[in-house]
Design a protein around this motif. Structure first.
Motif, mmCIF file in Angstrom:
data_model
loop_
_atom_site.group_PDB
_atom_site.id
_atom_site.type_symbol
_atom_site.label_atom_id
_atom_site.label_comp_id
_atom_site.label_asym_id
_atom_site.label_seq_id
_atom_site.Cartn_x
_atom_site.Cartn_y
_atom_site.Cartn_z
ATOM 1 N N THR A 75 0.826 -1.216 0.000
ATOM 2 C CA THR A 75 0.000 0.000 0.000
ATOM 3 C C THR A 75 0.853 1.256 0.000
ATOM 4 N N ALA A 76 1.938 1.223 0.819
ATOM 5 C CA ALA A 76 2.816 2.392 0.894
ATOM 6 C C ALA A 76 3.566 2.611 -0.404
ATOM 7 N N GLY A 77 3.704 1.599 -1.232
ATOM 8 C CA GLY A 77 4.443 1.747 -2.484
ATOM 9 C C GLY A 77 3.708 2.552 -3.542
ATOM 10 N N TRP A 78 2.387 2.395 -3.667
ATOM 11 C CA TRP A 78 1.689 3.124 -4.744
ATOM 12 C C TRP A 78 1.093 4.466 -4.313
ATOM 13 N N VAL A 79 1.110 4.735 -3.005
ATOM 14 C CA VAL A 79 0.560 6.025 -2.529
ATOM 15 C C VAL A 79 1.320 7.224 -3.110
ATOM 16 N N PRO A 80 2.688 7.250 -3.143
ATOM 17 C CA PRO A 80 3.393 8.405 -3.718
ATOM 18 C C PRO A 80 3.067 8.618 -5.191
#
Length: 307
Positions: A75-80
């Motif tokens: 999840t943290a990978g595609w947020v930026p």
């Protein structure tokens, strides 16, 4: 089997106990190892079972505690990326709005108070008809001024007039030289007795081009008293012939009929400052109650324009 063989915890869906991690179908090892589970599990973080996507279905526990960590990292990978794409879309929209110009643009020039620009007159180009075959422009002729009766703009010198008298209404009547150029036929210049050979001069302020001259050759007035009509034209002397003279030596003769109308003679565009009128022949006084021994002229016309 509803409980773990090793720790007694209620089993869920999966092949491992969610409390101690012991395989569901594996037997419990004998000896001291079987009693060490409490210490072992107490030092591990408890892993919560993930809820099922379908309602009323028990959540299936993850076999180990690594699944939760992987989901968080994913999840943290595609947020930026999503955030960056949103910023780019916002900047693109802002740039398009500034390009098209909004009503609230602070940099837009306020033209509501500007004065309209005054259009400078544009020189009119000559038409094809105004050009010579060589391409040179020809000047249009000056507009022609219609001839006008200029007698009233002259200074008049004439023989001494007859003394003033009174008309049938008791009003004083003066027969001065200025009556010759006032444009009123009912007024006149008149001198006592026969005026044959006398001259009258009319002087302009400058050279004047004349195309026509003329006069009313008697006293063009009638009256009515208690005894009847009085015809002053027939009663006074009338001028029958005159000569007009001009500065260039031109002399024009004119024979006159006995009528109250203005009688004129054309000229070949004579340029002059002084016009001399000589009385060549004068009639005798008329008969009747209106008879007077006076030579009279009511009006003079000098038609032309300044040279």
């Amino acid at each position: 089997m509803d409980t773990c063989r090793q720790c007694g915890h209620t089993l869920g869906v999966g092949r491992f106990c969610t409390n101690c991690g012991h395989p569901v179908d594996a037997p419990v090892p004998a000896g001291p190892a079987s009693r060490s589970w409490r210490t072992d599990t107490a030092e591990r973080p408890r892993v919560e079972a993930l809820p099922s996507e379908e309602p009323d279905t028990p959540a299936r526990p993850a076999p180990t505690g690594h699944r939760h960590v992987d989901e968080t990292r994913r999840t943290a990978g595609w947020v930026p990326w999503v955030a960056g794409l949103a910023v780019m879309l916002l900047l693109a929209a802002l740039g398009l709005w500034l390009l098209l110009g909004g009503d609230d643009d602070p940099t837009a020039r306020d033209t509501s108070r500007e004065q309209p620009r005054r259009e400078e007159p544009v020189a009119e180009q000559p038409s094809r008809d105004d050009r010579t075959p060589e391409g040179r422009t020809t000047m249009s002729p000056e507009p022609q001024v219609d001839p006008t009766d200029l007698a009233r703009f002259t200074t008049v010198v004439a023989p001494a007039p007859a003394p003033p008298n009174r008309d049938v209404s008791g009003n004083q009547v003066r027969c001065e030289a200025s009556n010759l150029v006032d444009g009123v036929p009912e007024t006149c210049w008149r001198m006592p007795e026969d005026g044959t050979g006398e001259t009258i001069t009319f002087t302009f302020d400058g050279p004047t081009e004349l195309s026509e001259v003329g006069l009313v050759n008697g006293y063009a007035k009638t009256a009515q008293d208690a005894q009847g009509a009085l015809d002053w034209y027939a009663g006074n002397r009338r001028v029958l012939e005159v000569e007009w003279s001009f500065d260039d030596g031109t002399v024009v003769g004119q024979d006159l009929a006995q009528t109250l109308d203005m009688q004129v003679v054309p000229l070949d565009d004579v340029v002059t400052e002084v016009v001399t009128l000589r009385l060549v022949e004068v009639s005798p006084p008329g008969p009747g109650r209106a008879s007077r021994d006076y030579t009279a002229i009511s009006d003079v016309r000098l038609l032309g324009s300044p040279a």
